[in-house]
Design a protein around this motif. Structure first.
Motif, PDB file in Angstrom:
ATOM      1  N   SER A 194       0.824  -1.212   0.000  1.00  0.00           N
ATOM      2  CA  SER A 194       0.000   0.000   0.000  1.00  0.00           C
ATOM      3  C   SER A 194       0.855   1.257   0.000  1.00  0.00           C
ATOM      4  O   SER A 194       0.455   2.287  -0.554  1.00  0.00           O
ATOM      5  CB  SER A 194      -0.940   0.012   1.214  1.00  0.00           C
ATOM      6  OG  SER A 194      -1.928  -0.988   1.090  1.00  0.00           O
ATOM      7  N   GLY A 195       2.044   1.157   0.601  1.00  0.00           N
ATOM      8  CA  GLY A 195       2.967   2.290   0.585  1.00  0.00           C
ATOM      9  C   GLY A 195       3.462   2.623  -0.810  1.00  0.00           C
ATOM     10  O   GLY A 195       3.845   3.761  -1.087  1.00  0.00           O
ATOM     11  N   VAL A 196       3.448   1.649  -1.700  1.00  0.00           N
ATOM     12  CA  VAL A 196       3.853   1.866  -3.090  1.00  0.00           C
ATOM     13  C   VAL A 196       2.662   2.315  -3.928  1.00  0.00           C
ATOM     14  O   VAL A 196       2.761   3.252  -4.718  1.00  0.00           O
ATOM     15  CB  VAL A 196       4.476   0.582  -3.700  1.00  0.00           C
ATOM     16  CG1 VAL A 196       4.717   0.734  -5.190  1.00  0.00           C
ATOM     17  CG2 VAL A 196       5.779   0.231  -2.985  1.00  0.00           C
ATOM     18  N   THR A 197       1.515   1.653  -3.747  1.00  0.00           N
ATOM     19  CA  THR A 197       0.347   1.938  -4.591  1.00  0.00           C
ATOM     20  C   THR A 197      -0.462   3.136  -4.118  1.00  0.00           C
ATOM     21  O   THR A 197      -1.255   3.683  -4.878  1.00  0.00           O
ATOM     22  CB  THR A 197      -0.605   0.728  -4.635  1.00  0.00           C
ATOM     23  OG1 THR A 197      -1.122   0.489  -3.319  1.00  0.00           O
ATOM     24  CG2 THR A 197       0.101  -0.502  -5.180  1.00  0.00           C
ATOM     25  N   CYS A 198      -0.291   3.509  -2.859  1.00  0.00           N
ATOM     26  CA  CYS A 198      -1.077   4.580  -2.232  1.00  0.00           C
ATOM     27  C   CYS A 198      -2.554   4.211  -2.104  1.00  0.00           C
ATOM     28  O   CYS A 198      -3.417   5.088  -2.002  1.00  0.00           O
ATOM     29  CB  CYS A 198      -0.911   5.907  -2.971  1.00  0.00           C
ATOM     30  SG  CYS A 198       0.798   6.463  -3.062  1.00  0.00           S
ATOM     31  N   VAL A 199      -2.857   2.916  -2.109  1.00  0.00           N
ATOM     32  CA  VAL A 199      -4.211   2.415  -1.886  1.00  0.00           C
ATOM     33  C   VAL A 199      -4.183   1.589  -0.603  1.00  0.00           C
ATOM     34  O   VAL A 199      -3.588   0.514  -0.572  1.00  0.00           O
ATOM     35  CB  VAL A 199      -4.701   1.543  -3.071  1.00  0.00           C
ATOM     36  CG1 VAL A 199      -6.090   0.982  -2.773  1.00  0.00           C
ATOM     37  CG2 VAL A 199      -4.688   2.331  -4.368  1.00  0.00           C
ATOM     38  N   ASN A 200      -4.794   2.115   0.449  1.00  0.00           N
ATOM     39  CA  ASN A 200      -4.792   1.427   1.739  1.00  0.00           C
ATOM     40  C   ASN A 200      -5.800   0.286   1.733  1.00  0.00           C
ATOM     41  O   ASN A 200      -7.005   0.525   1.704  1.00  0.00           O
ATOM     42  CB  ASN A 200      -5.092   2.401   2.875  1.00  0.00           C
ATOM     43  CG  ASN A 200      -3.970   3.381   3.086  1.00  0.00           C
ATOM     44  OD1 ASN A 200      -2.810   3.072   2.809  1.00  0.00           O
ATOM     45  ND2 ASN A 200      -4.289   4.562   3.570  1.00  0.00           N
ATOM     46  N   ILE A 201      -5.285  -0.924   1.752  1.00  0.00           N
ATOM     47  CA  ILE A 201      -6.138  -2.108   1.752  1.00  0.00           C
ATOM     48  C   ILE A 201      -6.651  -2.385   3.160  1.00  0.00           C
ATOM     49  O   ILE A 201      -7.839  -2.643   3.362  1.00  0.00           O
ATOM     50  CB  ILE A 201      -5.372  -3.345   1.210  1.00  0.00           C
ATOM     51  CG1 ILE A 201      -4.887  -3.097  -0.216  1.00  0.00           C
ATOM     52  CG2 ILE A 201      -6.230  -4.601   1.306  1.00  0.00           C
ATOM     53  CD1 ILE A 201      -5.966  -2.810  -1.233  1.00  0.00           C
ATOM     54  N   LEU A 202      -5.742  -2.354   4.149  1.00  0.00           N
ATOM     55  CA  LEU A 202      -6.153  -2.586   5.535  1.00  0.00           C
ATOM     56  C   LEU A 202      -6.816  -1.320   6.043  1.00  0.00           C
ATOM     57  O   LEU A 202      -6.182  -0.295   6.234  1.00  0.00           O
ATOM     58  CB  LEU A 202      -4.954  -2.980   6.406  1.00  0.00           C
ATOM     59  CG  LEU A 202      -4.262  -4.268   5.981  1.00  0.00           C
ATOM     60  CD1 LEU A 202      -3.113  -4.580   6.918  1.00  0.00           C
ATOM     61  CD2 LEU A 202      -5.231  -5.430   5.916  1.00  0.00           C
ATOM     62  N   GLY A 203      -8.107  -1.405   6.225  1.00  0.00           N
ATOM     63  CA  GLY A 203      -8.965  -0.266   6.511  1.00  0.00           C
ATOM     64  C   GLY A 203     -10.294  -0.588   5.846  1.00  0.00           C
ATOM     65  O   GLY A 203     -10.745  -1.730   5.897  1.00  0.00           O
ATOM     66  N   PRO A 204     -10.904   0.384   5.175  1.00  0.00           N
ATOM     67  CA  PRO A 204     -12.235   0.144   4.597  1.00  0.00           C
ATOM     68  C   PRO A 204     -12.326  -1.058   3.642  1.00  0.00           C
ATOM     69  O   PRO A 204     -13.306  -1.793   3.680  1.00  0.00           O
ATOM     70  CB  PRO A 204     -12.531   1.452   3.845  1.00  0.00           C
ATOM     71  CG  PRO A 204     -11.734   2.481   4.562  1.00  0.00           C
ATOM     72  CD  PRO A 204     -10.486   1.771   5.027  1.00  0.00           C
ATOM     73  N   ILE A 205     -11.315  -1.290   2.818  1.00  0.00           N
ATOM     74  CA  ILE A 205     -11.383  -2.408   1.855  1.00  0.00           C
ATOM     75  C   ILE A 205     -11.366  -3.747   2.581  1.00  0.00           C
ATOM     76  O   ILE A 205     -12.233  -4.606   2.366  1.00  0.00           O
ATOM     77  CB  ILE A 205     -10.240  -2.313   0.816  1.00  0.00           C
ATOM     78  CG1 ILE A 205     -10.439  -1.072  -0.062  1.00  0.00           C
ATOM     79  CG2 ILE A 205     -10.181  -3.574  -0.041  1.00  0.00           C
ATOM     80  CD1 ILE A 205      -9.289  -0.775  -1.013  1.00  0.00           C
ATOM     81  N   ALA A 206     -10.389  -3.957   3.466  1.00  0.00           N
ATOM     82  CA  ALA A 206     -10.314  -5.220   4.210  1.00  0.00           C
ATOM     83  C   ALA A 206     -11.467  -5.343   5.199  1.00  0.00           C
ATOM     84  O   ALA A 206     -11.980  -6.450   5.412  1.00  0.00           O
ATOM     85  CB  ALA A 206      -8.974  -5.343   4.927  1.00  0.00           C
ATOM     86  N   ASP A 207     -11.885  -4.230   5.804  1.00  0.00           N
ATOM     87  CA  ASP A 207     -13.014  -4.281   6.736  1.00  0.00           C
ATOM     88  C   ASP A 207     -14.270  -4.774   6.029  1.00  0.00           C
ATOM     89  O   ASP A 207     -15.017  -5.585   6.569  1.00  0.00           O
ATOM     90  CB  ASP A 207     -13.277  -2.909   7.360  1.00  0.00           C
ATOM     91  CG  ASP A 207     -12.263  -2.539   8.421  1.00  0.00           C
ATOM     92  OD1 ASP A 207     -11.469  -3.419   8.829  1.00  0.00           O
ATOM     93  OD2 ASP A 207     -12.256  -1.373   8.841  1.00  0.00           O
ATOM     94  N   LYS A 208     -14.509  -4.292   4.814  1.00  0.00           N
ATOM     95  CA  LYS A 208     -15.664  -4.742   4.040  1.00  0.00           C
ATOM     96  C   LYS A 208     -15.549  -6.244   3.753  1.00  0.00           C
ATOM     97  O   LYS A 208     -16.514  -6.994   3.926  1.00  0.00           O
ATOM     98  CB  LYS A 208     -15.780  -3.962   2.728  1.00  0.00           C
ATOM     99  CG  LYS A 208     -16.979  -4.345   1.888  1.00  0.00           C
ATOM    100  CD  LYS A 208     -17.032  -3.513   0.612  1.00  0.00           C
ATOM    101  CE  LYS A 208     -18.255  -3.806  -0.219  1.00  0.00           C
ATOM    102  NZ  LYS A 208     -18.368  -5.154  -0.692  1.00  0.00           N
ATOM    103  N   MET A 209     -14.360  -6.668   3.336  1.00  0.00           N
ATOM    104  CA  MET A 209     -14.147  -8.085   3.033  1.00  0.00           C
ATOM    105  C   MET A 209     -14.347  -8.945   4.285  1.00  0.00           C
ATOM    106  O   MET A 209     -14.995  -9.991   4.230  1.00  0.00           O
ATOM    107  CB  MET A 209     -12.734  -8.302   2.476  1.00  0.00           C
ATOM    108  CG  MET A 209     -12.494  -7.618   1.141  1.00  0.00           C
ATOM    109  SD  MET A 209     -10.756  -7.649   0.659  1.00  0.00           S
ATOM    110  CE  MET A 209     -10.724  -9.218  -0.212  1.00  0.00           C
ATOM    111  N   CYS A 210     -13.809  -8.487   5.397  1.00  0.00           N
ATOM    112  CA  CYS A 210     -13.844  -9.267   6.639  1.00  0.00           C
ATOM    113  C   CYS A 210     -15.209  -9.204   7.311  1.00  0.00           C
ATOM    114  O   CYS A 210     -15.833 -10.236   7.562  1.00  0.00           O
ATOM    115  CB  CYS A 210     -12.765  -8.762   7.593  1.00  0.00           C
ATOM    116  SG  CYS A 210     -12.704  -9.627   9.176  1.00  0.00           S
TER     117      CYS A 210
END
Length: 158
Positions: free
Chosen positions: A52-68
């Motif tokens: 995420s530090g490279v892509t600037c897209v934070n996965i752990l947060g809203p994206i992973a929360d939705k998945m989990c």
């Protein structure tokens, strides 16, 4: 070339006798698991954050929360794969991973070969491009005193 640094930490859940302790997708038998909504694989979370530090897209947060929380996906390798999608969509390729683990227990060294092999499959890079180190931190932090695990990861991408 780009470099991403990720960190994650979780406390042990000494009361949970059902959930396994998973690090880099590898089960550590006979040890308390880590607290978290997901499988709490702190190694995979740290690597996901580094990507995420490279892509600037934070996965752990809203994206992973939705998945989990909404979809019931608790396997942290799925979050890592989601981060890799963003990395690859930008034309980047992960070429090296360095992982530093701080904990008093469990002993990490005996499982490093298995962890490297699993990460090699997940990331589609050779095992020789994956370094894993571990330290107790001389007991200076809560992790070194046996309360949880902290992981810092660094990814190199072209």
């Amino acid at each position: 070339m780009k470099v991403g640094i990720g960190q994650d930490s979780h406390r042990f859940d000494f009361d949970d006798k059902q959930k396994p302790l998973k690090l880099a997708g590898v089960i550590f038998e006979d040890h308390a698991p880590l607290k978290g909504n997901s499988d709490a694989d702190v190694v995979l979370h740290s690597i996901t954050n580094a990507i995420s530090g490279v892509t600037c897209v934070n996965i752990l947060g809203p994206i992973a929360d939705k998945m989990c929380l909404d979809e019931g996906i608790t396997d942290s390798s799925v979050y890592l794969k989601e981060a890799l999608k963003y990395l690859e969509n930008d034309g980047n390729q992960l070429i090296h991973l360095s992982v530093s683990i701080e904990c008093l227990t469990p002993k990490i060294a005996p499982k490093i070969p298995e962890m490297r092999a699993n990460l090699s499959k997940l990331l589609n890079i050779p095992e020789k491009c994956i370094g894993i180190t571990a330290t107790s931190g001389e007991g200076l932090t809560p992790f070194g005193r046996g309360l949880g695990i902290q992981v810092i990861s660094c990814v190199t991408v072209t």
